[in-house]
Scaffold this active site. Structure first.
Site, mmCIF file in Angstrom:
data_model
loop_
_atom_site.group_PDB
_atom_site.id
_atom_site.type_symbol
_atom_site.label_atom_id
_atom_site.label_comp_id
_atom_site.label_asym_id
_atom_site.label_seq_id
_atom_site.Cartn_x
_atom_site.Cartn_y
_atom_site.Cartn_z
ATOM 1 N N LYS A 32 32.475 46.284 41.283
ATOM 2 C CA LYS A 32 31.794 44.805 42.054
ATOM 3 C C LYS A 32 31.559 45.463 43.658
ATOM 4 O O LYS A 32 32.622 45.981 44.053
ATOM 5 C CB LYS A 32 32.922 43.788 41.894
ATOM 6 C CG LYS A 32 32.447 42.805 42.459
ATOM 7 C CD LYS A 32 33.578 41.536 41.835
ATOM 8 C CE LYS A 32 33.160 40.111 42.726
ATOM 9 N NZ LYS A 32 34.168 39.159 42.089
ATOM 10 N N SER B 64 32.225 34.956 40.020
ATOM 11 C CA SER B 64 31.531 35.791 40.865
ATOM 12 C C SER B 64 31.159 37.063 40.426
ATOM 13 O O SER B 64 30.279 37.932 40.976
ATOM 14 C CB SER B 64 32.035 35.849 42.167
ATOM 15 O OG SER B 64 33.235 36.492 42.315
ATOM 16 N N SER C 138 37.036 34.631 38.536
ATOM 17 C CA SER C 138 35.434 35.729 38.602
ATOM 18 C C SER C 138 35.523 36.795 37.773
ATOM 19 O O SER C 138 34.496 37.300 37.831
ATOM 20 C CB SER C 138 35.707 35.896 40.141
ATOM 21 O OG SER C 138 34.989 34.775 40.669
HETATM 22 N N1 GLN Z 1 34.435 30.149 40.779
HETATM 23 C C1 GLN Z 1 35.645 30.273 41.704
HETATM 24 C C2 GLN Z 1 35.063 30.076 43.090
HETATM 25 O O1 GLN Z 1 33.943 29.804 43.470
HETATM 26 C C3 GLN Z 1 36.098 31.579 41.560
HETATM 27 C C4 GLN Z 1 35.807 32.488 42.466
HETATM 28 C C5 GLN Z 1 36.398 33.889 42.210
HETATM 29 O O2 GLN Z 1 37.566 34.139 41.452
HETATM 30 N N2 GLN Z 1 36.347 34.703 43.179
HETATM 31 O O3 GLN Z 1 35.994 29.987 44.133
#
Ligand code: GLN
Length: 481
Positions: free
Chosen positions: A81, A156, A180
């Site tokens: 990532k 994400s 994410s």
């Molecule tokens: N969807 C969640 C957010 O927008 C999770 C993000 C994450 O785990 N980095 O914060």
């Protein structure tokens, strides 16, 4: 020579073939590079493919030819990532703000993987600064779901999940602050683990909300996830929140042969919490999953987590609060891209206005508000109390059950663009994943059947802190039911 098809490869099979001399490390990297060239333009899973991946694999081939022993992840090609630092490589966190940033050091997980023989294929797309559930917040365009290019890959860590599902890597790394790793894994039909908070070093991970952030592996089998986790876990002097294994007695090396022994695990289902967020197809899928576990000998019982419905609200106070203070450093002067203005104040405004996308700016504003004098007690302190309450409810639940089951998401992958106009709809995606982050628990998402549309569903399993071994056992067993 015919090109070998590595699409069904697992790490165990790869290592076994490597040991026999059935194939070379450079052969597998070449295979993925070809697949990426063919498939990635339609998916946008990788933002960059590393030009030294093949050289790294060739070095491994020479090493093996000279009789060196096989390491834990010898020649395993991994997608990383874009918020995890690899020395000498760009790491942009999906943002224009860091578009030209080159990492000066390896993240601890990268150093560990490198030492275990892994090869880094490239960096994968993500929501800007890991804020999002669809990878549509990336400054470099969305990632598409390999199961349906009109749908999101989740986020994400959408690039990592899509790369795996499309057969463009053998394993991948993501980061999970509120879901994410697990949510994109569910949307793309692969596995994703959020480790116990502190189990894996965050050194070299571009922070979103440090009290929740964990780096986690994505792969196509539970055994593969476990192998990566075994390499990246452990105390790190460079991360004061990383835990020593001594204080996590539940983590144990999983023996691969005695799955039967674990049939008697007691699994809890927080029924009332689920009823609030699941649609019909999701509920049906989940009841099929629990029924097959029950048929395999697991005892399934309803449990109550009365504060869990407030987890999402608490998360969306604490996370932006931490993010707003983390992101303060990107002002174009100390860190990040610089967009000049008329004077100093205007420098800040143009830099942060142009360098950050809409969602990042929204969260900076929300977080700054929640932390400001006069509102701190009303928002941050309350959210923090909810976090504590949730952690103790989970602790109590784990006196009754060994692990807890929920669907990973309320429904399968949604259409590109569908939720962009309404941030709250996007946040609701995280309903079932954020409780594990608030309580610091390990949680895994595993593939669990498909919707009528053919889209994958994910099943989430949560365990007490240090209980990754339990998650792997259940996941391996479930895949064989
Ligand atoms: N969807 C969640 C957010 O927008 C999770 C993000 C994450 O785990 N980095 O914060």
């Amino acid at each position: 020579m015919a090109v070998r098809d590595f699409s069904q490869l697992t790490i165990a099979r790869w290592l076994e073939g490597l040991a026999r001399g059935a194939w070379r490390a450079s052969e597998l990297v070449e295979y993925y590079l070809k697949q990426i060239e063919k498939i990635n333009p339609g998916l946008n899973a990788y933002l960059e493919v590393f030009d030294d991946a093949l050289t790294a694999a060739e070095a491994i081939d020479r090493r093996l030819a000279s009789g060196e022993p096989l390491r834990a992840l010898e020649g395993v090609p991994i997608a990383v990532k874009d918020n995890i630092l690899i020395k000498g490589r760009r790491a942009s966190a999906g943002s224009k703000m860091l578009e030209n940033y080159t990492a000066a050091y390896d993240a601890t997980v990268i150093a560990k993987l490198r030492a275990a023989g892994a090869v880094f294929l490239g960096r994968t797309n993500m929501d800007e600064f890991a804020m999002g559930a669809s990878t549509e917040n990336s400054a470099f365009g969305p990632t598409k779901n390999p199961h349906d290019p009109e749908r999101v890959a989740g986020g994400s860590s959408g690039g990592s999940a899509a790369a795996l599902a499309a057969g463009l890597a053998l394993a991948a790394l993501g980061s999970d602050t509120g879901g994410s790793v697990r949510q994109p894994a569910a949307f793309c039909g692969v596995l994703g683990l959020k480790p116990t908070y502190g189990a894996v070093s965050r050194f070299g991970l571009i922070a979103l909300a440090p009290s929740f952030d964990q780096i986690g592996p994505l792969a196509r089998t539970a055994d593969d996830v476990e192998r990566i986790f075994e390499v990246i876990k452990g105390r790190d002097e460079n991360d004061s929140t990383s835990l020593s294994e001594k204080v996590r007695p539940l983590i144990s090396k999983v023996s691969r042969s005695n799955l039967e022994k674990f049939k008697k695990f007691k699994l809890g289902v927080p029924r009332r919490f689920l009823d609030q967020g699941l649609n019909r197809a999701g509920a049906e899928n989940f009841s099929v999953a629990t029924a097959s576990l029950a048929a395999a000998g697991y005892e399934i019982m309803d449990i109550d987590l009365p504060t869990a419905p407030y987890a999402l609200a608490a998360y969306y106070v604490i996370m932006p609060a931490e993010a707003s203070s983390n992101l303060a450093r990107y002002d174009g002067i100390r860190y990040g891209s610089y967009f000049p203005g008329q004077d100093l104040f205007d420098d800040y405004r143009t830099t942060r206005g142009n360098g950050f996308g809409l969602e990042v700016r929204r969260r900076v504003i929300l977080g700054t508000y929640a932390l400001s004098a006069g509102y701190y007690d009303a928002y941050y302190a309350k959210a923090f109390a909810v976090k504590q309450a949730i952690a103790s409810e989970f602790a109590a639940a784990f006196n009754q059950v060994d692990a807890i089951l929920t669907p990973t998401t309320p429904a399968p992958a949604f259409k590109l663009g569908e939720r962009l106009a309404d941030p709250v709809q996007m946040y609701l995606e995280d309903l079932f994943t954020v409780p594990a982050n608030l309580a610091g628990l390990p949680a895994i998402s595993i593939p669990s059947g498909r919707a009528a549309s053919g889209l994958p569903f994910g099943l989430q399993i949560m365990a007490p802190p240090g209980g990754e071994g339990r998650l792997f056992q259940i996941a391996k067993h479930y895949a064989n039911l």
